[in-house]
Write an enzyme that holds these catalytic residues in place. Sequence first.
Site, PDB file in Angstrom:
ATOM      1  N   LYS A  22       0.893  -1.079  -0.134  1.00 48.71           N
ATOM      2  CA  LYS A  22       0.139  -0.080   0.113  1.00 48.71           C
ATOM      3  C   LYS A  22       0.937   1.243  -0.040  1.00 48.71           C
ATOM      4  CE  LYS A  22      -1.985   1.692   4.225  1.00 48.71           C
ATOM      5  NZ  LYS A  22      -1.561   2.984   4.201  1.00 48.71           N
ATOM      6  N   ASN A  23       2.005   1.454   1.043  1.00 43.44           N
ATOM      7  CA  ASN A  23       2.622   2.370   0.966  1.00 43.44           C
ATOM      8  C   ASN A  23       3.670   2.715  -0.297  1.00 43.44           C
ATOM      9  OD1 ASN A  23       1.386   2.916   3.205  1.00 43.44           O
ATOM     10  ND2 ASN A  23       3.011   2.588   4.758  1.00 43.44           N
ATOM     11  N   ARG A  93      -4.799  10.392   4.415  1.00 48.42           N
ATOM     12  CA  ARG A  93      -3.649  11.516   4.768  1.00 48.42           C
ATOM     13  C   ARG A  93      -2.929  11.264   3.479  1.00 48.42           C
ATOM     14  NH1 ARG A  93      -2.998  13.912   9.222  1.00 48.42           N
ATOM     15  NH2 ARG A  93      -0.688  13.970   8.598  1.00 48.42           N
ATOM     16  N   CYS A 117      -4.971  12.691  13.333  1.00 44.63           N
ATOM     17  CA  CYS A 117      -5.669  11.456  13.566  1.00 44.63           C
ATOM     18  C   CYS A 117      -5.663  10.377  14.670  1.00 44.63           C
ATOM     19  CB  CYS A 117      -5.349  10.428  12.328  1.00 44.63           C
ATOM     20  SG  CYS A 117      -3.684   9.872  11.961  1.00 44.63           S
ATOM     21  N   ARG A 122       0.212  14.604  13.330  1.00 37.48           N
ATOM     22  CA  ARG A 122       0.792  14.224  12.071  1.00 37.48           C
ATOM     23  C   ARG A 122       0.811  15.432  11.585  1.00 37.48           C
ATOM     24  NH1 ARG A 122      -1.285   8.391   9.916  1.00 37.48           N
ATOM     25  NH2 ARG A 122       0.682   8.757   8.645  1.00 37.48           N
ATOM     26  N   PRO A 123       1.586  16.808  11.639  1.00 36.07           N
ATOM     27  CA  PRO A 123       1.637  17.704  10.654  1.00 36.07           C
ATOM     28  C   PRO A 123       2.573  17.408   9.316  1.00 36.07           C
ATOM     29  CG  PRO A 123       3.340  17.833  12.453  1.00 36.07           C
ATOM     30  CD  PRO A 123       2.619  16.596  12.607  1.00 36.07           C
ATOM     31  N   VAL A 124       2.364  18.397   8.526  1.00 40.32           N
ATOM     32  CA  VAL A 124       2.988  18.351   7.150  1.00 40.32           C
ATOM     33  C   VAL A 124       3.878  19.534   6.893  1.00 40.32           C
ATOM     34  CG1 VAL A 124       1.333  16.720   5.916  1.00 40.32           C
ATOM     35  CG2 VAL A 124       0.922  19.199   5.773  1.00 40.32           C
ATOM     36  N   LEU A 126       6.992  19.855   7.193  1.00 43.62           N
ATOM     37  CA  LEU A 126       8.106  19.548   6.486  1.00 43.62           C
ATOM     38  C   LEU A 126       8.178  19.524   5.064  1.00 43.62           C
ATOM     39  CD1 LEU A 126       9.785  17.073   9.123  1.00 43.62           C
ATOM     40  CD2 LEU A 126      10.164  19.338   9.065  1.00 43.62           C
ATOM     41  N   ASP A 307       4.426   0.569  12.289  1.00 43.03           N
ATOM     42  CA  ASP A 307       3.279  -0.191  11.798  1.00 43.03           C
ATOM     43  C   ASP A 307       3.252  -1.423  12.365  1.00 43.03           C
ATOM     44  OD1 ASP A 307       2.661   2.056  10.491  1.00 43.03           O
ATOM     45  OD2 ASP A 307       3.124   1.497   8.537  1.00 43.03           O
ATOM     46  N   VAL A 329       7.707   7.114  17.073  1.00 40.63           N
ATOM     47  CA  VAL A 329       7.517   7.761  15.699  1.00 40.63           C
ATOM     48  C   VAL A 329       6.471   8.381  15.936  1.00 40.63           C
ATOM     49  CG1 VAL A 329       7.160   7.463  13.452  1.00 40.63           C
ATOM     50  CG2 VAL A 329       8.681   5.950  14.557  1.00 40.63           C
ATOM     51  N   ARG A 399      -8.850  -0.570   4.830  1.00 36.45           N
ATOM     52  CA  ARG A 399      -8.042   0.615   4.227  1.00 36.45           C
ATOM     53  C   ARG A 399      -6.567  -0.091   3.881  1.00 36.45           C
ATOM     54  NH1 ARG A 399      -6.402   4.880   7.729  1.00 36.45           N
ATOM     55  NH2 ARG A 399      -4.981   4.887   5.976  1.00 36.45           N
TER      56      ARG A 399
HETATM   57  C1  UD1 Z   1       4.102   6.879   6.643  1.00 39.56           C
HETATM   58  C2  UD1 Z   1       3.263   5.704   6.368  1.00 39.56           C
HETATM   59  C3  UD1 Z   1       2.776   5.102   7.726  1.00 39.56           C
HETATM   60  C4  UD1 Z   1       3.970   4.939   8.690  1.00 39.56           C
HETATM   61  C5  UD1 Z   1       4.950   6.134   8.769  1.00 39.56           C
HETATM   62  C6  UD1 Z   1       6.017   5.952   9.651  1.00 39.56           C
HETATM   63  C7  UD1 Z   1       2.510   6.030   4.056  1.00 39.56           C
HETATM   64  C8  UD1 Z   1       1.402   6.334   3.317  1.00 39.56           C
HETATM   65  N1  UD1 Z   1       2.452   6.068   5.424  1.00 39.56           N
HETATM   66  O1  UD1 Z   1       3.269   8.016   7.042  1.00 39.56           O
HETATM   67  O2  UD1 Z   1       2.089   3.921   7.455  1.00 39.56           O
HETATM   68  O3  UD1 Z   1       3.456   4.660   9.942  1.00 39.56           O
HETATM   69  O4  UD1 Z   1       5.343   6.569   7.456  1.00 39.56           O
HETATM   70  O5  UD1 Z   1       6.764   4.888   9.081  1.00 39.56           O
HETATM   71  O6  UD1 Z   1       3.673   5.957   3.706  1.00 39.56           O
HETATM   72  N2  UD1 Z   1       6.159  14.898  10.864  1.00 39.56           N
HETATM   73  C9  UD1 Z   1       6.360  15.936  11.428  1.00 39.56           C
HETATM   74  N3  UD1 Z   1       6.191  16.959  10.231  1.00 39.56           N
HETATM   75  C10 UD1 Z   1       6.094  16.412   8.784  1.00 39.56           C
HETATM   76  C11 UD1 Z   1       6.143  15.305   8.577  1.00 39.56           C
HETATM   77  C12 UD1 Z   1       6.120  14.217   9.673  1.00 39.56           C
HETATM   78  O7  UD1 Z   1       6.582  16.360  12.266  1.00 39.56           O
HETATM   79  O8  UD1 Z   1       5.874  17.445   7.835  1.00 39.56           O
HETATM   80  C13 UD1 Z   1       6.109  13.703  11.826  1.00 39.56           C
HETATM   81  C14 UD1 Z   1       4.946  12.900  12.193  1.00 39.56           C
HETATM   82  O9  UD1 Z   1       4.176  13.449  13.013  1.00 39.56           O
HETATM   83  C15 UD1 Z   1       5.503  11.569  12.939  1.00 39.56           C
HETATM   84  C16 UD1 Z   1       7.024  11.667  12.104  1.00 39.56           C
HETATM   85  O10 UD1 Z   1       7.175  12.952  11.660  1.00 39.56           O
HETATM   86  O11 UD1 Z   1       5.915  11.880  14.161  1.00 39.56           O
HETATM   87  C17 UD1 Z   1       7.019  10.369  10.962  1.00 39.56           C
HETATM   88  O12 UD1 Z   1       5.681  10.789  10.078  1.00 39.56           O
HETATM   89  P1  UD1 Z   1       5.917  10.425   8.447  1.00 39.56           P
HETATM   90  O13 UD1 Z   1       7.060   9.632   8.280  1.00 39.56           O
HETATM   91  O14 UD1 Z   1       5.843  11.587   7.816  1.00 39.56           O
HETATM   92  O15 UD1 Z   1       4.698   9.528   8.282  1.00 39.56           O
HETATM   93  P2  UD1 Z   1       3.848   9.462   6.919  1.00 39.56           P
HETATM   94  O16 UD1 Z   1       4.805   9.891   5.944  1.00 39.56           O
HETATM   95  O17 UD1 Z   1       2.529  10.251   7.137  1.00 39.56           O
END
Ligand code: UD1
Length: 420
Positions: A22-23, A93, A117, A122-124, A126, A307, A329, A399
């Site tokens: 999936k990922n 997401r 969630c 889970r901010p974006v 970065l 995961d 994480v 999902r």
């Molecule tokens: C992806 C996977 C998810 C997995 C996760 C960690 C997909 C679709 N999903 O989620 O299954 O559990 O990696 O291996 O591939 N963070 C920030 N700012 C950002 C981005 C992330 O603070 O801009 C933080 C997140 O809140 C979290 C950490 O970084 O604490 C890691 O998150 P991230 O690797 O981004 O997870 P996803 O890519 O959403």
Amino acid sequence: MDKLLIQGGVSLKGEIRIAGAKNSALPILAATLLTHDTVKVCNLPHLYDITTMIELMGCLGVEPIIDEKLNVEINSSSIKHFNAPYELVKTMRASILVLGPLLSRYGQAEVALPGGCAIGSRPVNLHISALQMMGADITVENGYIKASVKGRLKGAHIFMDLVTVTGTENVMMAATLAEGQTIIENAAREPEVVDLADCLVAMGADISGQGGDTIVINGVDELHGCTYTVMPDRIETGTYLIAAAATRGHIKVKDTRPDILESVLSKLEQAGAEIKIGENWIELDMHGQRPRAVSLRTAPYPAFPTDMQAQFTALNCVAKGSGTITETVFENRFMHVHEMNRMGASIRVEGNTVIVDGVEALKGAPVMATDLRASASLIIAGLVSENETTVDRIYHIDRGYECIEEKLQHLGAKIRRIPS
Ligand code: UD1
């Protein structure tokens, strides 16, 4: 809403095939937006999240063609809109993955800001700051990320403050068509990032370093079509192996990749499993023995995956001894613990660690799934319970796990779906 009804107490036995990851499939589908040529994506898993990504393509004006084996051909030349609406982003997401490709290929994108969630905020931030460093003009207004760039994005030297999987993927996709070189430092090393990079290279991108923590992308003028087969799902693989270990079973999983599961296989061996591997299969045998409790700490790849911690919590519930599981994480990934305690488990949470004292067996109960991997762990808990368990809100599991009840039935489990 559908529920799963599980009659526990059966040791899993037999063979199953693992679906595409999936990922990896989600970013690869998003990457098809980077070219006007047709990209054929094979080995897509049959999952709600994939359907949501295909629906999102439809919202953009792109009409994927799907064959009976769920191979998808996407030609994005009919694109008309550049907007990922909240209705889709709130259910998945990973919709954020269209941000980099749309911005890089078309100079504009509007993507609803994903909220928090069940597993954390889970901010974006970065994703946004990296694209800004590449010259994008980005504002967040009315719940939407509005991004644009005049001309092409510019290559940049980006240091990611945290290891982020989808963040690395978004920037890598955007950088393929940027002007000049982009270097991503502290990049995610997850195999799914490598799979995406390999697909982009098959589309004509110039990328090196994937799988390490520094990825170098030299922008090219355009990408072209290709046929790409998505790698096997390591999380699905691990989930079935843990289920087999918890039920003292003996299974073989086929069409998978043992080389990307080392941290998980090593924990299964510590739990008492005999593991045999071939190029694309893994066999696990507990020889009918109760598992031993294991301790682990999640961290980005190649360390133990977040995961898969909930599934090991379920195993520890019925193991010999005590084990601790530390989550580093996400901030809130223990919702399943309270449900497991309702089933007779002995688990306490201390900060970001759960301490599990194994008991002989759990007692079935009605429980509620809260997120994707937590639902898998509750199914494992149901499989090791003395009587009947119903798992509610299983849309979470649909999902991310293809035909889970059918695969488990194939392994001898007494599980069935009760339609609402
Ligand atoms: C992806 C996977 C998810 C997995 C996760 C960690 C997909 C679709 N999903 O989620 O299954 O559990 O990696 O291996 O591939 N963070 C920030 N700012 C950002 C981005 C992330 O603070 O801009 C933080 C997140 O809140 C979290 C950490 O970084 O604490 C890691 O998150 P991230 O690797 O981004 O997870 P996803 O890519 O959403």
